[in-house]
Design an enzyme around this catalytic site. Sequence first.
Site, PDB file in Angstrom:
ATOM      1  N   SER A   1       9.845  45.007  75.763  1.00  9.88           N
ATOM      2  CA  SER A   1       9.026  46.128  76.233  1.00  9.88           C
ATOM      3  C   SER A   1       8.465  46.985  75.102  1.00  9.88           C
ATOM      4  O   SER A   1       7.513  47.734  75.317  1.00  9.88           O
ATOM      5  CB  SER A   1       9.840  47.017  77.182  1.00  9.88           C
ATOM      6  OG  SER A   1      10.871  47.688  76.485  1.00  9.88           O
TER       7      SER A   1
ATOM      8  N   LYS B   1      12.006  53.772  74.829  1.00  8.05           N
ATOM      9  CA  LYS B   1      10.552  53.835  75.016  1.00  8.05           C
ATOM     10  C   LYS B   1       9.976  54.867  74.043  1.00  8.05           C
ATOM     11  O   LYS B   1      10.701  55.586  73.360  1.00  8.05           O
ATOM     12  CB  LYS B   1      10.188  54.255  76.452  1.00  8.05           C
ATOM     13  CG  LYS B   1      10.831  53.435  77.553  1.00  8.05           C
ATOM     14  CD  LYS B   1      10.321  52.017  77.627  1.00  8.05           C
ATOM     15  CE  LYS B   1      11.061  51.228  78.708  1.00  8.05           C
ATOM     16  NZ  LYS B   1      10.678  49.803  78.726  1.00  8.05           N
TER      17      LYS B   1
END
Length: 221
Positions: free
Chosen positions: A60, A132
């Site tokens: 990701s 993230k």
Amino acid sequence: MRDPYLSDSGPQHLESGPSGGRSKRRSFWVELPFLVIIAVAVAVLIKTFLVQTFYIPSGSMVPTLEVNDRVMVNRLAYEFGSAPERGDIIVFDSPFAGDADETEEPVLDLVIRTIGESLGISAAAVPDDLIKRVVAVGGETIEIRDNRVLVDGEALAEPYVAPGVSMADMAARTLRADEVFVLGDNRNGSVDSRRFGPVTESHIVGRTFVRIWPFDRFGSL
């Protein structure tokens, strides 16, 4: 005339014989449990309050972070009045963590894992945490339009984003003062704030500051 520094029995010498060696060995084994306890305590303190090592389990954050990269996270980054900034790569509590089955970990396994993670020998598996990038912070308005991220109406320059990604439009949303909006650099392969919403600052574990593995990609983040 008698030498005042000599006793009646003559010069005294310190002797170390078999019994002295046994005494030292016994002393080591007596002290060992205390040394282990101190080592565990230090490791737990480091992991709990200072830094922790994590490995990257998914793509990701490609190309910034590859699968199985090891990173170190500063757990004090946002203490003492500091706040997340746009561009920070953060680790935070996964909103899906409660979905996983919880099993009790044996004490010995817990001790070994804690020491290993604190020293960077091993890294935490990340089912209960996500990593993230912060793209918007408290008080800002974020939206996605025409494959671009806009913050307060201005398109972000995002050189870290994986090439060829595409994003669906997202309606404008204003963040509360204690929220951040996070996205993975690999927008096509990331479950992030587009799905689960903003992250509350109280759920942030810390800021990723260095990649420690592999060695040929060692460097700050």
